[in-house]
Structure formats: C-alpha cells, structure tokens
Design a protein around this motif. Sequence first.
Motif, PDB file in Angstrom:
ATOM      1  N   SER A   1       0.837  -1.211   0.000  1.00  0.00           N
ATOM      2  CA  SER A   1       0.000   0.000   0.000  1.00  0.00           C
ATOM      3  C   SER A   1       0.868   1.255   0.000  1.00  0.00           C
ATOM      4  N   HIS A   2       1.980   1.206   0.747  1.00  0.00           N
ATOM      5  CA  HIS A   2       2.930   2.316   0.832  1.00  0.00           C
ATOM      6  C   HIS A   2       4.138   1.821   1.611  1.00  0.00           C
ATOM      7  N   TYR A   3       5.051   2.735   1.931  1.00  0.00           N
ATOM      8  CA  TYR A   3       6.361   2.277   2.406  1.00  0.00           C
ATOM      9  C   TYR A   3       6.652   2.676   3.846  1.00  0.00           C
TER      10      TYR A   3
ATOM     11  N   ASP B   1       5.517  -0.129   9.019  1.00  0.00           N
ATOM     12  CA  ASP B   1       4.584  -1.198   9.390  1.00  0.00           C
ATOM     13  C   ASP B   1       4.009  -1.928   8.174  1.00  0.00           C
ATOM     14  N   HIS B   2       4.424  -1.535   6.967  1.00  0.00           N
ATOM     15  CA  HIS B   2       3.929  -2.203   5.755  1.00  0.00           C
ATOM     16  C   HIS B   2       5.046  -2.865   4.951  1.00  0.00           C
ATOM     17  N   ILE B   3       6.302  -2.646   5.370  1.00  0.00           N
ATOM     18  CA  ILE B   3       7.419  -3.249   4.622  1.00  0.00           C
ATOM     19  C   ILE B   3       8.442  -3.955   5.522  1.00  0.00           C
TER      20      ILE B   3
ATOM     21  N   THR C   1      -6.166   0.244   3.880  1.00  0.00           N
ATOM     22  CA  THR C   1      -5.548   0.505   5.174  1.00  0.00           C
ATOM     23  C   THR C   1      -4.923   1.896   5.118  1.00  0.00           C
ATOM     24  N   ASP C   2      -4.578   2.443   6.249  1.00  0.00           N
ATOM     25  CA  ASP C   2      -3.922   3.753   6.281  1.00  0.00           C
ATOM     26  C   ASP C   2      -4.670   4.769   5.425  1.00  0.00           C
ATOM     27  N   ASN C   3      -5.876   5.058   5.851  1.00  0.00           N
ATOM     28  CA  ASN C   3      -6.725   6.002   5.135  1.00  0.00           C
ATOM     29  C   ASN C   3      -7.492   6.810   6.170  1.00  0.00           C
TER      30      ASN C   3
HETATM   31 ZN   LIG Z   1       1.217   4.650   6.895  1.00  0.00          ZN
END
Ligand SMILES: [Zn+2]
Length: 290
Positions: free
Chosen positions: A73-75, A78-80, A176-178
């Motif tokens: 979703s992005h970098y 917590d997402h990578i 997520t993250d929105n």
């Molecule tokens: Zn984020």
Amino acid sequence: MNNRNVSIRFWGTRGSVPSPGRCKTRYGGNTSCVEVVLPDSRLIILDAGTGIRELGNDLIRRSRKINATILLSHYHWDHIQGLPFFAPAYNRAHTLTVCGCRHAQFPLDKIFSSQMESIHFPVKSSALAADIRFREITPSTDAIDGVGLAVLRANHPGMTFAYALSCDNRKIVYMTDNELLPRSREGLSHISFNRDAFRLFIKGADLLIHDAQYSDREYQAKKGWGHSSWKEAVRLGVESEVKHLILFHHDPDHADRVIDTQVLQCREIIRKSAAPMQCSAAQEGKTVRL
Ligand SMILES: [Zn+2]
Ligand SMILES: [Zn+2]
C-alpha cells in the motif's frame, strides 16, 4: 471447502508498530499482512509488515515452488518491515513480484534493499536468491497477475494506495492507512478529499478491509496522522453498500477487550442503520472465505 472460494487470511492486523502482549493474543501484535488465495491458487499478499514472516514460514511448509505477488500500500515501516524476514525471498526456487506505487525519489527496488543496508540489517540484499521482480503501480493499473485491480490514492501522508481486487464476481477492497474525515473537516486533508470517489471505489464490495485505528475521541488528538475512527469506517461501509467490513490496522495500544468493544459499537451503529452489512475486526490467524 468450496474450491471456488477466495480465501483471505490475516497474518498481521496491527498498525504502526508491532505490539505483542498478553492482552493482545486474540487480535495479534504483528503489523499489516493479508494473504489472498484465489480459486486457481494464485497468491496475492497485501503488505509486508511483520506478519509476513510467519506467512513465509507457512508457505514454505505448503509449497516447494512459491509464486507470489506482494502488493504494497505504501512504504511506512509497518507495511514493509517484514520483507527481510520473509524466508521464501532467500530461496532461488521461488518467484516474487513486489508491486507498489512510484516514489518521487526512490525506485521500488531501492526501497526494498535499503532496509537491508548494514546500519539496519545484518544480511545483505544480495543474499536474496529468489527471482524477485519489481513493478511500479499507477492509478491506471487495471490488472495484476491476471486479476482485475483498481487503484485509488488514499488520504494518508505520502503516496499511499488503496486496492480493489476483482475475481470471479467477488470484490475485495484493501484500504488501510486512510483517514476518513468527519464531514466538518472534508476540506482539510493530504489530498483533495472526495468521499464520493471513495464510495464509488468501494461500492458493493464483498469485503472491505479498512483502517479503524481510533475511537472518535482518540481521533481528535491525531487529526492529520492518516488514520480513521472506526465509526467513520462503518459510515463509509454502510454508504458504499459493503457486505462485510473488517476493521483493520488496530492501534498498538488497544488490548483485545478494546477491540471487542469497538466491534460491538460498530454493530450497534449498523443495526440502527438497518444496513445488511456484517462487521468484524481483523484477527491474526483467522481466515475469511468468499
Ligand atoms: Zn502509513
Ligand atoms: Zn500503517
């Protein structure tokens, strides 16, 4: 199990930072990672937070030759952060396609390898023996590994994408993250916030996995951080005629009992609205089948 099912399993449900603890054993402490297995066994992994480590170990137990698409979703960490711990990446038998949005300064492969520079990690990225391909996604990307994909920019600091996967007449939205803004704040956001565009994107989803990090009160102190209150997530789900809303990206400070309460509150709102929407909270290790 009907072999035409799409299976969605949660390996990491937590937002921001891993947060294990005795009071979080049911919803889990690992950060974002969701496994989607399509009826023909194609594998799409949504985000690579710390949950992807256990997923990697499980995939190795299940398969001698893994072919996975990892859709980021992005970098934010917590997402990578789980990628260097994803065991299939170290085995030449496996093929991984890592997809994410174009960053203004860093190519996708650099974002991936920079986590493994010696200041952060003891093993060099050259040790990754798998066939790893990188693919930059844009809002006009309409398919991935042969699966229908729609892409929308989320309301979050930095470039962040929400994804809608379409397969066998089923629609799964990962958002997520929105930050969903209460009506009074809709002019103030990282992007020009357009609730209609969000509604259209989500419309009729069989499953919406949405950021629900805060209570309304917590949100008041964290406006602009890029996350939503669970009540706003419910509101968007109801407005968009979603069939099942899964609350996701749990706050690292929320114990299981807090999330239980949150689900009950959401169900009460849905009951009052008379919308035919299910609501549950993402639970590490749990699978939803569509
Ligand atoms: Zn984020
Ligand atoms: Zn996050």
